[in-house]
Scaffold this active site. Structure first.
Site, PDB file in Angstrom:
ATOM      1  N   ASP A 104      15.475  31.281  52.455  1.00 30.09           N
ATOM      2  CA  ASP A 104      15.254  32.364  53.409  1.00 30.09           C
ATOM      3  C   ASP A 104      15.807  33.579  52.965  1.00 30.09           C
ATOM      4  O   ASP A 104      16.495  33.708  52.002  1.00 30.09           O
ATOM      5  CB  ASP A 104      16.120  31.813  54.718  1.00 30.09           C
ATOM      6  CG  ASP A 104      16.053  32.718  55.913  1.00 30.09           C
ATOM      7  OD1 ASP A 104      14.843  33.579  55.971  1.00 30.09           O
ATOM      8  OD2 ASP A 104      16.270  32.289  56.890  1.00 30.09           O
TER       9      ASP A 104
ATOM     10  N   GLU B 155      15.006  39.842  51.329  1.00 28.95           N
ATOM     11  CA  GLU B 155      14.237  41.161  51.665  1.00 28.95           C
ATOM     12  C   GLU B 155      15.156  42.137  51.666  1.00 28.95           C
ATOM     13  O   GLU B 155      14.763  43.370  51.566  1.00 28.95           O
ATOM     14  CB  GLU B 155      13.530  41.152  52.969  1.00 28.95           C
ATOM     15  CG  GLU B 155      12.253  40.165  53.026  1.00 28.95           C
ATOM     16  CD  GLU B 155      13.088  38.845  53.920  1.00 28.95           C
ATOM     17  OE1 GLU B 155      12.416  37.877  54.161  1.00 28.95           O
ATOM     18  OE2 GLU B 155      14.143  39.037  54.040  1.00 28.95           O
TER      19      GLU B 155
ATOM     20  N   ASP C 258       9.870  35.504  61.403  1.00 28.61           N
ATOM     21  CA  ASP C 258      10.438  35.471  62.767  1.00 28.61           C
ATOM     22  C   ASP C 258       9.606  35.848  63.951  1.00 28.61           C
ATOM     23  O   ASP C 258       9.394  37.619  63.916  1.00 28.61           O
ATOM     24  CB  ASP C 258      11.844  36.177  63.041  1.00 28.61           C
ATOM     25  CG  ASP C 258      12.895  35.563  62.007  1.00 28.61           C
ATOM     26  OD1 ASP C 258      12.581  34.580  61.462  1.00 28.61           O
ATOM     27  OD2 ASP C 258      13.995  36.293  61.786  1.00 28.61           O
TER      28      ASP C 258
END
Length: 745
Positions: free
Chosen positions: A440, A443, A506
């Site tokens: 995950d 970024e 998401d």
């Protein structure tokens, strides 16, 4: 980034110096690509000797790193800092181009692609594929831009350093503009959730954690495909700004800060040919394990769970004949505030070794969540900081912030020792019984930092995720072997397709978010990524039963399928009894399709062509397919049109020919739009005319012997013989020759 004010003027504070002519052209040898042509392009037409004084020039170098690919390097000051491009794993030793210079100008030829520079003014660089001009750089296209401190330009990125999306301020840029022909359409640029066709958009290649409902993207790739038979990769991992027919409406503009811009023109002539060459240059996807195609079930993010909860989910799925292949433990398998310490929270998982063994006894693989951040409370923080394994500020202190994990630091993957240290903790988990990792984040990468190897932070913002995922993927390859390693990654940039699988980030639990998720996946497919997934039902919020059931059908008709949410479980019986039936029906269908799907994955490792394909990729000559982003092809033979409405109404387009419903056997003539209404156990799922589908015999698991009980289903509409390859999970392969006249469906 927009520099002009209409056709004639520049924005206040902008000075533009354009290549005005090809003054001279000569042969050169480059260390990377061998034979090259170098062009001197003054920023004014040289009429007399005195015009050569006090005059900036652009040095334009044409070379070829791979057959069918032309590298264009535009430099104002060659000695200026250039932080380098992407890793080009497929570049040919010694290059692949042949250059000639005549009175008619300079020509570089590589395969079916030709770059041609016309001598004199105006500046004219054109690109031809198989003798047909597809695009070019003309008057006021190549430019060196200077900005005054008060220049009125918008960088296109929200300036929010706290969220990790701030771009560095630059005073100089180099830009190129390539012609857009009438009817020419642009696709790609990573996983973008807006319209699939990028014409008219401003796109900034700058990774950000913005969700699926924003213009920001987790997977930014500075590569696009034109429907005119070519692609373009800007070879810069930093901030690349695009204006796709949105500033100069007849052109695609791309700009980078600094003194040098480098890009590649990649020949087709078909979109598949472009993707094949692009992935040959930047990295092909490997074969992923057959078990990974099965259903992944997650704890979800902030829900309460322990081993009893996990076991109850798995046992209830089995009791309802809902086959699960992978169980995923999200963040809270570790203790709160400790992410990441790579230790099971002893309060909820007191016997992790035993639990993992018990899950394996249930014939499950196990995935666990990780990220590249080390929270201050983690016992590993002090260790990593003391050994110099964390990214630092310019003053030498450890870079930290409180967004996500309190006081967290960032692992410096440019440091080989830091990478080995991080990998050591993963090896311990693999030895314990973990099979794969959900990588995950990656970024939110800051700019005001120093890296161990001296990397430019603006380069590392997008490239960080590549180093992070590479560190994890390499450990899995080492431990499990080629063909068994698989990630579930959120962020990426060019080359990330070589470390699958990626998921869409998401989303919210609504029909519009389901549609934007599909657009993101189609855009990513046009950017060279063969495998892709998403959170079935949406991540944020609790989907109503209709959204969950429609998303389940959509999610199980892709390469990889995962039930996952934020604050609520995603087990189907939490919605209604029909949700269980829908899950059973489409999971079993996917298991029967595994000989087809797995072979698509094997083929992708050789060609780079994705499993999930935009209609434009499969039907490039059908103008009706050009803008379609609510349907897709699953491989070359199955058309899927997900239902995005409560009513079950769906509108979709069938290309020409006689198509067959895979679910009902109904024959439908294509070449037209259709409107249908479907119950939850159905959706438009049509088989291409003349297709031969390898049909598996089992519905309980994805990793079985596909040759045992295999059926070859022949659909009407084709002629002649078809060759159908089937590869089993253990690597055996058999090719069948089938007479299409012997229709079985």
């Amino acid at each position: 980034m927009k520099f002009t004010d209409g056709f004639w003027q520049l924005r206040p504070g902008v000075e533009a110096l354009y290549a005005q002519e090809a003054y001279d052209i000569w042969h050169a040898d480059t260390s990377a690509d061998g034979e090259a042509l170098v062009v001197t392009a003054p920023t004014a037409v040289i009429a007399k000797r005195g015009d050569t004084l006090n005059r900036p020039v652009l040095s334009v170098t044409l070379s070829s790193p791979l057959e069918g690919v032309v590298r264009v390097r535009i430099a104002h000051h060659e000695g200026g800092a250039w932080h380098g491009g992407f890793e080009l794993t497929g570049a040919a030793q010694g290059g692949a181009g042949v250059g000639t210079i005549t009175d008619q100008g300079g020509v570089l030829t590589t395969g079916g692609l030709t770059a041609r520079v016309t001598p004199g003014a105006p500046w004219n660089l054109s690109f031809e594929v198989d003798g047909r001009r597809v695009t070019g750089s003309g008057h006021k296209a190549q430019g060196y831009i200077r900005l005054s401190p008060d220049a009125q330009v918008d960088p296109g990125i929200v300036r929010n350093a706290r969220a990790g999306v701030e771009v560095p301020r630059a005073d100089t840029f180099v830009h190129e503009q390539l012609d857009l022909g009438v009817g020419e359409l642009i696709y790609g640029l990573g996983e973008r959730f807006g319209p699939l066709v990028k014409n008219g958009q401003t796109v900034d290649v700058w990774n950000a954690d913005g969700g699926t409902s924003s213009e920001q993207a987790y997977k930014n790739v500075p590569f696009y495909i034109s429907n005119r038979g070519y692609g373009v990769l800007v070879n810069d991992p930093g901030h690349v700004s695009y204006e796709i027919g949105s500033e100069a409406v007849e052109r695609v503009q791309f700009s980078v800060p600094g003194e040098v811009l480098e890009y590649f023109v990649i020949a087709g002539p078909t979109p598949k040919d472009v993707l094949s060459r692009y992935t040959a240059l930047t990295g092909r996807p490997p074969v992923v394990p057959a078990w990974s195609y099965g259903l992944w079930l997650s704890t979800s993010f902030t829900t309460d769970y322990d081993e009893a909860t996990v076991t109850s989910f798995i046992d209830e799925m089995a009791a309802r004949e809902l086959p699960v292949s992978v169980f995923h433990f999200d963040c809270f398998w570790m203790r709160e505030f400790n992410w990441c310490d790579f230790e099971w929270d002893p309060r909820t998982f007191p016997d992790p070794d035993g639990m993992l063994a018990r899950l394996h006894e249930k014939d499950l693989r196990v995935s666990v969540w990780i990220n590249p951040y080390i929270g201050q409370r983690s016992p590993l923080f002090a260790e990593a900081a003391a050994q110099g394994f964390l990214v630092t500020r310019p003053d030498g202190s450890v870079w930290q912030w409180d967004l996500w994990q309190a006081g967290m630091g960032l692992v410096d993957f440019t440091n080989p020792d830091a990478t080995a240290w991080y990998q050591g903790h993963l090896r311990r988990l693999i030895d314990q019984g973990v099979d794969c990792f959900k990588t995950d984040f990656g970024e939110r990468i800051p700019l005001e930092v120093d890296y161990f190897d001296g990397s430019d932070p603006s380069r590392m913002h997008n490239l960080y995720t590549h180093l992070y995922n590479r560190a994890v993927y390499d450990v899995l390859v080492e431990a499990r072997g080629e063909g068994e390693a698989v990630l579930f990654a959120r962020s990426a940039t060019a080359g990330g397709q070589s470390m699958p699988v990626h998921w869409g980030g998401d989303s919210t639990s609504t029909f519009p978010s389901m549609a934007e998720t599909l657009r993101g996946g189609l855009s990513l497919a046009m950017s060279g990524f063969a495998f892709w997934s998403h959170d079935i039902g949406g991540f944020e919020g609790m989907p109503d039963a209709a959204v969950f059931k429609r998303w389940t059908a959509f999610g199980l008709l892709g390469s990889h399928s995962r039930f996952h949410g934020s604050s609520s479980y995603r087990v189907p019986w939490d919605f209604d009894d029909e949700a269980v039936e829908v899950t059973r029906f489409f999971t079993h269908l996917k298991m029967r399709l595994m000989p087809y799907l797995y072979q698509l994955g094997v083929d992708a490792s050789r060609t780079g062509v994705p499993l999930m394909r935009p209609m434009q990729l499969e039907f490039p000559d059908d103008p009706a397919a050009a803008y379609l982003d609510r349907q897709y092809m699953l491989g070359g033979d199955i058309l899927v049109a997900p239902v995005f409405s409560d009513s079950g109404e769906v509108e979709f387009y069938l290309p020409a020919g006689t198509w067959t419903s895979l679910l009902t056997g109904e024959k439908v003539e294509g070449g037209r739009w259709l409107r249908e209404t479907h119950g939850f156990l159905s959706l438009p799922l049509y088989v291409r005319p003349g297709a031969v589908l390898p049909w598996g015999a089992r519905t309980d698991r994805p990793d079985y012997d596909y040759l045992d009980g295999l059926a070859l289903r022949v659909f009407p509409g084709g002629t002649g013989a078809a060759e159908v390859a089937v590869t089993t999970p253990d690597g055996r392969s058999q090719t069948f020759t089938v007479d299409r006249a012997e229709v079985t469906e």
